[in-house]
Design an enzyme around this catalytic site. Structure first.
Site, PDB file in Angstrom:
ATOM      1  N   SER A  19     -36.610 -27.345  20.148  1.00  0.00           N
ATOM      2  CA  SER A  19     -35.257 -27.857  19.908  1.00  0.00           C
ATOM      3  C   SER A  19     -34.429 -27.692  21.171  1.00  0.00           C
ATOM      4  O   SER A  19     -34.240 -26.577  21.654  1.00  0.00           O
ATOM      5  CB  SER A  19     -34.642 -27.061  18.759  1.00  0.00           C
ATOM      6  OG  SER A  19     -33.263 -26.929  18.927  1.00  0.00           O
ATOM      7  N   HIS A  44     -37.331 -32.273  20.000  1.00  0.00           N
ATOM      8  CA  HIS A  44     -36.300 -32.355  18.963  1.00  0.00           C
ATOM      9  C   HIS A  44     -34.932 -32.188  19.632  1.00  0.00           C
ATOM     10  O   HIS A  44     -34.697 -31.184  20.323  1.00  0.00           O
ATOM     11  CB  HIS A  44     -36.548 -31.239  17.943  1.00  0.00           C
ATOM     12  CG  HIS A  44     -35.556 -31.163  16.832  1.00  0.00           C
ATOM     13  ND1 HIS A  44     -35.683 -31.877  15.654  1.00  0.00           N
ATOM     14  CD2 HIS A  44     -34.418 -30.446  16.699  1.00  0.00           C
ATOM     15  CE1 HIS A  44     -34.680 -31.600  14.845  1.00  0.00           C
ATOM     16  NE2 HIS A  44     -33.890 -30.726  15.457  1.00  0.00           N
ATOM     17  N   ASP A  46     -30.794 -31.969  19.315  1.00  0.00           N
ATOM     18  CA  ASP A  46     -29.752 -31.619  18.353  1.00  0.00           C
ATOM     19  C   ASP A  46     -28.400 -32.178  18.789  1.00  0.00           C
ATOM     20  O   ASP A  46     -27.744 -31.637  19.676  1.00  0.00           O
ATOM     21  CB  ASP A  46     -29.682 -30.096  18.214  1.00  0.00           C
ATOM     22  CG  ASP A  46     -30.853 -29.554  17.426  1.00  0.00           C
ATOM     23  OD1 ASP A  46     -31.069 -30.037  16.297  1.00  0.00           O
ATOM     24  OD2 ASP A  46     -31.571 -28.675  17.944  1.00  0.00           O
ATOM     25  N   MET A  48     -24.609 -32.798  17.899  1.00  0.00           N
ATOM     26  CA  MET A  48     -23.547 -32.257  17.023  1.00  0.00           C
ATOM     27  C   MET A  48     -22.200 -32.783  17.496  1.00  0.00           C
ATOM     28  O   MET A  48     -21.947 -32.867  18.703  1.00  0.00           O
ATOM     29  CB  MET A  48     -23.534 -30.733  17.089  1.00  0.00           C
ATOM     30  CG  MET A  48     -24.878 -30.089  16.776  1.00  0.00           C
ATOM     31  SD  MET A  48     -24.727 -28.302  16.686  1.00  0.00           S
ATOM     32  CE  MET A  48     -26.456 -27.814  16.653  1.00  0.00           C
ATOM     33  N   HIS A  77     -31.901 -35.327  15.856  1.00  0.00           N
ATOM     34  CA  HIS A  77     -31.291 -34.761  14.655  1.00  0.00           C
ATOM     35  C   HIS A  77     -29.784 -34.955  14.757  1.00  0.00           C
ATOM     36  O   HIS A  77     -29.121 -34.290  15.547  1.00  0.00           O
ATOM     37  CB  HIS A  77     -31.673 -33.263  14.595  1.00  0.00           C
ATOM     38  CG  HIS A  77     -31.125 -32.519  13.437  1.00  0.00           C
ATOM     39  ND1 HIS A  77     -31.244 -31.150  13.324  1.00  0.00           N
ATOM     40  CD2 HIS A  77     -30.458 -32.935  12.317  1.00  0.00           C
ATOM     41  CE1 HIS A  77     -30.675 -30.757  12.198  1.00  0.00           C
ATOM     42  NE2 HIS A  77     -30.184 -31.821  11.573  1.00  0.00           N
ATOM     43  N   MET A  79     -26.366 -34.397  13.643  1.00  0.00           N
ATOM     44  CA  MET A  79     -25.442 -33.579  12.848  1.00  0.00           C
ATOM     45  C   MET A  79     -24.052 -34.103  13.116  1.00  0.00           C
ATOM     46  O   MET A  79     -23.216 -33.449  13.757  1.00  0.00           O
ATOM     47  CB  MET A  79     -25.605 -32.100  13.243  1.00  0.00           C
ATOM     48  CG  MET A  79     -26.921 -31.510  12.736  1.00  0.00           C
ATOM     49  SD  MET A  79     -27.398 -29.979  13.530  1.00  0.00           S
ATOM     50  CE  MET A  79     -28.305 -30.621  14.929  1.00  0.00           C
ATOM     51  N   MET A 148     -33.566 -28.244   6.047  1.00  0.00           N
ATOM     52  CA  MET A 148     -32.934 -27.216   6.876  1.00  0.00           C
ATOM     53  C   MET A 148     -33.137 -25.837   6.244  1.00  0.00           C
ATOM     54  O   MET A 148     -32.897 -25.646   5.042  1.00  0.00           O
ATOM     55  CB  MET A 148     -31.425 -27.483   7.012  1.00  0.00           C
ATOM     56  CG  MET A 148     -31.065 -28.736   7.798  1.00  0.00           C
ATOM     57  SD  MET A 148     -31.671 -28.750   9.500  1.00  0.00           S
ATOM     58  CE  MET A 148     -30.808 -27.333  10.222  1.00  0.00           C
ATOM     59  N   ASP A 182     -36.386 -26.807   9.998  1.00  0.00           N
ATOM     60  CA  ASP A 182     -35.554 -26.520  11.172  1.00  0.00           C
ATOM     61  C   ASP A 182     -34.625 -25.361  10.853  1.00  0.00           C
ATOM     62  O   ASP A 182     -33.823 -25.455   9.921  1.00  0.00           O
ATOM     63  CB  ASP A 182     -34.743 -27.791  11.499  1.00  0.00           C
ATOM     64  CG  ASP A 182     -33.933 -27.682  12.780  1.00  0.00           C
ATOM     65  OD1 ASP A 182     -33.938 -26.613  13.415  1.00  0.00           O
ATOM     66  OD2 ASP A 182     -33.300 -28.688  13.132  1.00  0.00           O
TER      67      ASP A 182
HETATM   68  C1  DX5 Z   1     -29.563 -25.945  14.100  1.00  0.00           C
HETATM   69  C2  DX5 Z   1     -30.434 -26.923  14.859  1.00  0.00           C
HETATM   70  C3  DX5 Z   1     -31.750 -26.358  15.223  1.00  0.00           C
HETATM   71  C4  DX5 Z   1     -31.702 -25.138  16.088  1.00  0.00           C
HETATM   72  C5  DX5 Z   1     -32.795 -24.227  15.647  1.00  0.00           C
HETATM   73  O1  DX5 Z   1     -28.492 -26.600  13.505  1.00  0.00           O
HETATM   74  O2  DX5 Z   1     -30.651 -28.098  14.114  1.00  0.00           O
HETATM   75  O3  DX5 Z   1     -32.620 -27.361  15.756  1.00  0.00           O
HETATM   76  O4  DX5 Z   1     -31.855 -25.372  17.450  1.00  0.00           O
HETATM   77  O5  DX5 Z   1     -32.689 -23.051  16.355  1.00  0.00           O
HETATM   78  P1  DX5 Z   1     -33.461 -21.723  15.919  1.00  0.00           P
HETATM   79  O6  DX5 Z   1     -34.917 -22.022  15.986  1.00  0.00           O
HETATM   80  O7  DX5 Z   1     -32.983 -20.728  16.890  1.00  0.00           O
HETATM   81  O8  DX5 Z   1     -33.016 -21.426  14.482  1.00  0.00           O
HETATM   82 ZN    ZN Z   2     -32.232 -29.594  14.690  1.00  0.00          ZN
END
Ligand code: DX5
Ligand code: ZN
Length: 240
Positions: A19, A44, A46, A48, A77, A79, A148, A182
């Site tokens: 990630s 992956h 992220d 946000m 992903h 968010m 999640m 995740d």
């Molecule tokens: C959290 C993200 C994850 C995050 C996971 O909202 O979607 O992808 O990076 O991180 P770890 O593995 O540290 O929980």
């Molecule tokens: Zn993620």
């Protein structure tokens, strides 16, 4: 930007997906090179927006930059509160799979269909407090469900085992659906997720806080394999 990369993601399973959240954003090129050397098959990303989740990360320019450094499938992903507003620019930047949160949209079926029209894989994500029945209408429209195991928004949180029950239910009802987990995935939790039927394992701190990404990923891969063998020998619950 084709669904061909979706096949590459399916073929990679079971797989650990690093990630890109707590990595070195000042040196993404070498981060990607190290991950490739470590055997990574899918990245992956992220995204946000500071609205759907309190945290704010990055958008199209980073995806486009990563795309220039690698041919690996990019699993994005989202968010964000309005996934369809950014879906096309994300695909144009190089995303191969777009996963939206069911909590963020009014019409998950419409959202999934519009993303699919862009020629990429489509996933739907649900947070720990969201019931699996909230996905019922859209399960036949998506390529993947992202379960999640923490509340979306931050890396480094503790694993919530409610995700395991959801994975088992989904695996039993939809044997061919790609399942991803995740949040809080490490050597202790990854085998439980595999035994519950999961295919893709997103890992942030378990890789990026390690001294050697290759060692960390190998250990996670070994834990996946051990869980798979135990499942095949009937010592665990549902598996794929
Ligand atoms: C959290 C993200 C994850 C995050 C996971 O909202 O979607 O992808 O990076 O991180 P770890 O593995 O540290 O929980
Ligand atoms: Zn993620």
């Amino acid at each position: 930007m084709t669904r061909a990369k979706l096949d590459a993601i399916r073929d990679a399973a079971p797989a650990v997906l690093p990630s890109m959240l707590i990595c070195d954003f000042g040196d993404l090129r070498s981060e990607v090179a190290k991950l490739v050397d470590a055997g990574t098959k899918v990245l992956h990303l992220d995204v946000m927006d500071g609205h759907f989740v309190p945290n704010l990360t990055y958008g199209m320019p980073i995806i486009e930059g990563l795309r220039r450094h690698t041919d690996l499938p990019l699993d994005v992903h989202l968010m964000i509160s309005d996934p369809l507003k950014y879906a096309r620019p994300m695909v144009e930047a190089g995303a191969d799979m777009l996963t939206f949160h069911v909590e963020a949209v009014e019409d998950a079926v419409h959202t999934a269909r519009e993303i699919k029209k862009l020629g990429v894989g489509v996933g739907v994500a649900l947070n720990p407090d969201t019931a699996i029945r909230d996905l019922d209408s859209c399960l036949d429209e998506v390529d993947m469900v992202l379960v999640m195991s923490v509340n979306a928004g931050f890396g480094g949180q503790s694993f919530n085992p409610v995700a395991l029950d959801k994975l088992k239910l989904l695996r039993d009802s939809h044997p061919d659906l790609l399942l991803e987990i995740d949040g809080g995935i490490n050597e202790d939790t990854i085998g439980r997720a595999r035994a519950a039927g999961c295919d893709l394992f997103v890992v942030g701190s378990g890789i990026f806080r390690a001294d050697d990404y290759g060692v960390a990923i190998s250990e996670l891969d070994a834990a996946i394999a051990a869980a798979g063998e135990q499942t095949e020998n009937g010592q665990r619950g549902a598996g794929s």
